[in-house]
Structure formats: C-alpha cells, structure tokens
Enzyme design. Structure first.
Site, PDB file in Angstrom:
ATOM      1  N   CYS A 112      18.629 -20.434   1.480  1.00  0.00           N
ATOM      2  CA  CYS A 112      18.034 -21.733   2.866  1.00  0.00           C
ATOM      3  C   CYS A 112      16.589 -21.890   1.222  1.00  0.00           C
ATOM      4  O   CYS A 112      15.906 -21.505   0.227  1.00  0.00           O
ATOM      5  CB  CYS A 112      18.037 -21.937   4.083  1.00  0.00           C
ATOM      6  SG  CYS A 112      17.896 -23.811   4.537  1.00  0.00           S
TER       7      CYS A 112
ATOM      8  N   GLU B  73      23.787 -14.820   7.740  1.00  0.00           N
ATOM      9  CA  GLU B  73      23.242 -14.606   8.319  1.00  0.00           C
ATOM     10  C   GLU B  73      23.128 -14.760   9.222  1.00  0.00           C
ATOM     11  O   GLU B  73      23.245 -13.954  10.923  1.00  0.00           O
ATOM     12  CB  GLU B  73      21.969 -13.842   8.327  1.00  0.00           C
ATOM     13  CG  GLU B  73      21.220 -15.272   8.838  1.00  0.00           C
ATOM     14  CD  GLU B  73      20.941 -16.165   7.451  1.00  0.00           C
ATOM     15  OE1 GLU B  73      19.675 -16.899   7.863  1.00  0.00           O
ATOM     16  OE2 GLU B  73      21.904 -16.285   6.614  1.00  0.00           O
TER      17      GLU B  73
ATOM     18  N   HIS C  57      23.624 -20.587   5.499  1.00  0.00           N
ATOM     19  CA  HIS C  57      22.751 -18.977   5.726  1.00  0.00           C
ATOM     20  C   HIS C  57      23.732 -18.154   6.589  1.00  0.00           C
ATOM     21  O   HIS C  57      24.842 -17.778   7.849  1.00  0.00           O
ATOM     22  CB  HIS C  57      22.710 -19.328   7.434  1.00  0.00           C
ATOM     23  CG  HIS C  57      20.984 -20.443   7.780  1.00  0.00           C
ATOM     24  ND1 HIS C  57      19.784 -19.744   6.734  1.00  0.00           N
ATOM     25  CD2 HIS C  57      20.779 -21.267   7.113  1.00  0.00           C
ATOM     26  CE1 HIS C  57      19.380 -20.292   7.052  1.00  0.00           C
ATOM     27  NE2 HIS C  57      19.242 -21.975   6.759  1.00  0.00           N
TER      28      HIS C  57
END
Length: 225
Positions: free
Chosen positions: A89, A199, A197
């Site tokens: 990002c 994560e 994302h």
C-alpha cells in the site's frame, strides 16, 4: 540461522504493527522495528517491509516525502544487493517514488477510499514472494487505499508483462489500475510492491489466510535445500 526481518515506520505509518504481528506469526520471531530517520540498516536482514499508512500525511504525493527519508538509501542499497523488500500500500507508493519500482500510484478512478476484500489472480508464482501459490490461483486479500490506481506508460507495461513482473492482478478492478495490476516485481524479482494488504490475511479469525502464503513463501525461499 533464524529469519531476520525489519519493518520500517514513517511518520503516519499505521499498518506497521499489523506487518510486525504477521511476520512474527509466520516466522516465530519478532521483526526489528526501524525508524525512517535511521541512516543505516543492520546487516544480515532476510526481509525489509515498508508498511501501509499515510506517511507524512500523503503531502505532495503519497510516498513522495517518505522516499526521501534517510533510511531509503539503506533500503535501496540492500535491495540492489538482493535483499527481499516488500512494500504494501503506502509502501508500494514509496517504492515507486524512490525509483525502486516503475510507475506511479494515482487517485482511485472513483475518487473514493476503497476498503474491502478484493479478489486477485496470482500472475507470477515463481518469485520468492509467491512460490506458495499456483499460477492463475484466485485469492482474496483486503485493500484499503485512496491512491491505489497503478499507472505506467504502455512501454513500461509491456516490459512488466513481457518480463513476468506482474505478480498479482485484480479480478475486480475498482481503483482503475492499468491492466488490472495489483502488484509488481523488480527486474531481479527481490522487490515486490502491492496495494492489497497480505498482513491482514494471515489469521482465519480475521476472515482469511491467503496472505499468509506470501510470508511463508519468503520464509521457505531462504530455507536450506
């Protein structure tokens, strides 16, 4: 040797803890936490992660000021030496602004912030970030961005496509990225920038684990044969 990762925090980063938690969950070891003003990186790193957020409040252009932080010289040197670098990002925006990856991330085509799960297709399953996936595999990874519209000229796009450097592609391109590109690799394949994302997709309790495979791929790529 234990896996050694580092997460860089810039003023305005807000996904650095998410990245650190994901890395510790997968590798079993908490990553080093580095500040943007650090002039040098420690040696022996197996991964450098540039997290999401709004570095410097997204003034000028998203990632433009962070790309001039002292630590980016060390990140660039490490990347040029073959150390894997992951930019997610805002981290992807920093990588393009610093010249470590081509193109630019522009305002979403609808001018709105997009925050939802996004279906992707794995285009390159041979990089050290993606070997746990299958080529053509469809996965779901969350996105949360206002400036995720990937732009590059036709010559650059053709080169990315021809060299197999498109890592992920949107199946539902709501931000307007050219050729549905969601993530790209450097020429050597050791730098990955992506808007989604991973994560945020490492724990089933959070809705899915498709992102966990990316971190496992990095870890397994460094395992002794």
């Amino acid at each position: 040797m234990p896996f050694s990762a580092a997460v860089v925090t810039f003023p305005g980063s807000n996904c650095d803890r998410d990245m650190a938690v994901a890395l510790e969950s997968v590798t079993g070891r908490a990553p080093l936490r580095l500040w943007h003003g650090d002039a040098e990186l420690p040696g022996g790193l197996d991964l450098i992660a540039l997290p999401g957020g709004f570095s410097y409040g997204d003034y000028l252009r998203s990632g433009a000021m962070a790309a001039r932080s002292p630590i980016l010289k060390g990140v660039a040197s490490a990347a040029n030496a073959g150390v894997p670098v992951l930019g997610v990002c805002n981290g992807f925006q920093v990588l393009t602004e610093s010249g470590l990856l081509p193109g630019a991330l522009m305002r979403n085509k609808n001018m709105h912030f997009i925050c939802r799960d996004m279906p992707l297709r794995v285009e390159n399953a041979a990089s050290r970030f993606t070997t746990g996936y299958a080529a053509g595999q469809e996965i779901t990874i969350p996105v949360a961005h206002h400036d995720g519209n990937f732009f590059a000229d036709d010559e650059t796009l053709d080169r990315l496509e021809g060299d197999g450097r498109v890592a992920f592609r949107y199946l539902d391109n709501s931000n307007g990225s050219r050729r549905d590109i969601a993530g790209i690799l450097s020429p050597a394949g050791n730098v990955l920038g992506m808007m989604p994302h991973p994560e945020r997709a490492v724990d089933a309790a959070h809705g899915g684990t498709d992102g966990r495979i990316l971190f496992e791929s990095i870890l397994n790529a460094l395992a002794p044969a």
